[in-house]
Design an enzyme around this catalytic site. Structure first.
Site, mmCIF file in Angstrom:
data_model
loop_
_atom_site.group_PDB
_atom_site.id
_atom_site.type_symbol
_atom_site.label_atom_id
_atom_site.label_comp_id
_atom_site.label_asym_id
_atom_site.label_seq_id
_atom_site.Cartn_x
_atom_site.Cartn_y
_atom_site.Cartn_z
ATOM 1 N N GLU A 1 0.833 -1.211 0.000
ATOM 2 C CA GLU A 1 0.000 0.000 0.000
ATOM 3 C C GLU A 1 0.862 1.253 0.000
ATOM 4 O O GLU A 1 0.496 2.272 0.588
ATOM 5 C CB GLU A 1 -1.016 0.017 1.157
ATOM 6 N N ARG B 1 3.801 6.326 5.896
ATOM 7 C CA ARG B 1 4.816 6.615 4.895
ATOM 8 C C ARG B 1 6.116 7.129 5.492
ATOM 9 O O ARG B 1 6.948 7.705 4.788
ATOM 10 C CB ARG B 1 4.275 7.581 3.849
#
Lengths: 342, 342
Positions: B284, B290
């Site tokens: 993903e 992130r």
């Protein structure tokens, strides 16, 4: 000493369910509404339901004491109004109180609250006070979704919940965050709604400053914390992204996970990821999963077997998980045990 | 070859978000409603957003191809009516199609659907057909909760979903079960709603006969299956209690789990509990998580590192997870690769 922090009175005499059915019928037809005094359950009946069920398994498996609360799926706070919930909670709590009185060596009571959708949580204070002061409750169960799967209440960080937290701090009792039956057809009660609620509640804490306002507040997130330990890296990453402290630095003075995870790999993950000081032994016996695993021949919910087999745990770790942590998280239980010389 | 089955176009040019803002404004004020033709994004802009983001990380980490769909949190099916969703899905799908066309070696497209709360899923068929036939989509994303956290749609086993499944079977494409943004303040989107939806969808399958009606239907449950692998014993026990087949005997020809689990213990559990044939490599990336893990110095979502480090996996297992399973679950991808001699 082995303390199981998560048991419900799922085996109460049939008269309780019958009374509840009449109460539910009475919501539509007040002529049918029973009085609390119409419920008659004898001490012998209570003894029998406990001795042949929970206490039998505790003895077989080697657990000493269970923190025992009303059946979670029967709380059903979405049924009726506050008055309905209030009468029902009073009845269920009194029954658990009687169990703890009949078996003081083996059961300590936790209370359900008379929550009701759209009603201020503060209305639960009288039942909470009575349960602690008169019944000796050592904890409460707090339902973050009294609507039963529609999630219409505000998050646990909302100030409307604060009166409950103030009382918890005053009495030094923890809350297990535990939903009840789902009346939303999307969510299977014990297979989806329970686990979702655990994850949801944890995330509500992670994204809020609740524990800044209540530094000594303690939540037990049941069912092994829902998805939380399995996704611990995800939660750490989301916290970083939100410029918030990492969960291990910010939440572990306040949040504890029970061991209601019904296979060895799950317990291994839980005890590998979550610090031992935050893990509380529990089985939720007799609960949603009450059969034997055909692969092992042992009960799925005999969670002590998994703790025993977890190779990363020392004996000191097991002592914390079985007893030490519970005495710290439930000080009223600790005091009661000490008063008995334990 | 390393196939990442779960990537979204989270880095689309700002013009896309601006257009969407105008569309949302246009719901209240039709004078502001933009036309699809008002959106202008050049191939160079697309190239730049991909080359400096997803493709850069794929090269750094050693992934070859990503199954790439519109940004999940931006699907927001709860906004506006079917027409709003329809225009928005068409735009987002076309952009992903352009990405796949610009980088055919590195991206294959999966389509979002123009779902809308209370609207029959069958209305999504034209967009699905166009995406497969004209855009070469190899999969779809199916949102089990178009309401965005209110869970007002029926379970995935409801017959209203069947037209989608019939098309999936006809085209031999899988669906990733993926919700979008939560507009329910109880649920954090990526920390609670996503994981809850994964668990919920799995349980809807476990409690229904959906795969009897569609023996070849394939669902990919993302985010490592939500809470499912961690609670595999619980699901087995609940299935037994319901007198249903065990999930390993009943669901694993139809349900697959991706590896979007962002720490080593989680991947270790996933690959220990779920048969290798049901695990699909995914990250993903670039998504909800992130940043780099401050403990390891590596990106949380660099899930290949965890697969590499999982000691129970053989090289043959890793081949299945990285490539073999994806070719089986996404036959249209396999065919496209074979057409290129791969």
């Amino acid at each position: 000493m082995i303390i199981d922090c998560h048991g419900h009175y799922t085996t109460a005499p049939q008269a309780l369910a019958d009374w509840r059915d009449r109460q539910i019928a009475g919501i539509k037809d007040p002529a049918q509404m029973p009085r609390a005094a119409d419920l008659h359950i004898s001490d012998d009946e209570i003894r029998e339901t406990i001795e042949t069920n929970q206490l039998r398994y505790m003895r077989e498996r080697g657990a000493d004491l269970t923190i025992f609360s009303p059946r979670a799926s029967f709380m059903a706070h979405h049924i009726g109004d506050f008055k309905v919930s209030s009468t029902w909670a009073a009845i269920c709590n009194e029954l658990c109180h009687r169990v703890a009185n009949l078996f003081p060596e083996h059961f300590a009571m936790a209370a359900m609250l008379p929550q009701s959708p759209g009603v201020a949580p503060a209305t639960c204070i009288p039942e909470l006070e009575k349960s602690v002061k008169e019944y000796g409750a050592v904890a409460i169960n707090l339902n973050p979704d009294p609507s039963g799967g529609h999630w219409t209440a505000p998050p646990l960080s909302d100030r409307s919940w604060y009166p409950i937290y103030e009382k918890m701090v005053e009495y030094d009792i923890p809350a297990m965050i535990h939903v009840s039956t789902s009346c939303n057809p999307c969510f299977h009660t014990t297979g989806a709604h329970y686990l979702n609620a655990d994850t949801t509640a944890f995330m509500q804490c992670l994204t809020s400053d609740l524990f800044k306002d209540f530094p000594t507040l303690r939540f037990v997130v049941p069912h092994g914390g829902g998805a939380v330990p399995y996704h611990w890296g995800r939660f750490r990453g989301i916290a970083l992204r939100m410029k918030r402290p990492l969960p291990e630095d910010n939440l572990l003075d306040n949040i504890y996970f029970d061991t209601c995870v019904y296979h060895q790999p799950g317990i291994d993950l839980l005890t590998r990821v979550i610090p031992v000081k935050n893990v509380l032994f529990a089985s939720e016996m007799i609960g949603a999963v009450r059969d034997k695993d055909p692969d092992t021949g042992f009960y799925f919910d005999d969670t002590k077997r998994y703790i025993e087999a977890a190779t990363t745990l020392s004996e000191a770790d097991r002592f914390q998980i079985y007893e030490g942590n519970a005495r710290r998280v439930y000080p009223r239980l600790d005091a009661a045990l000490k008063a008995r010389g334990l």
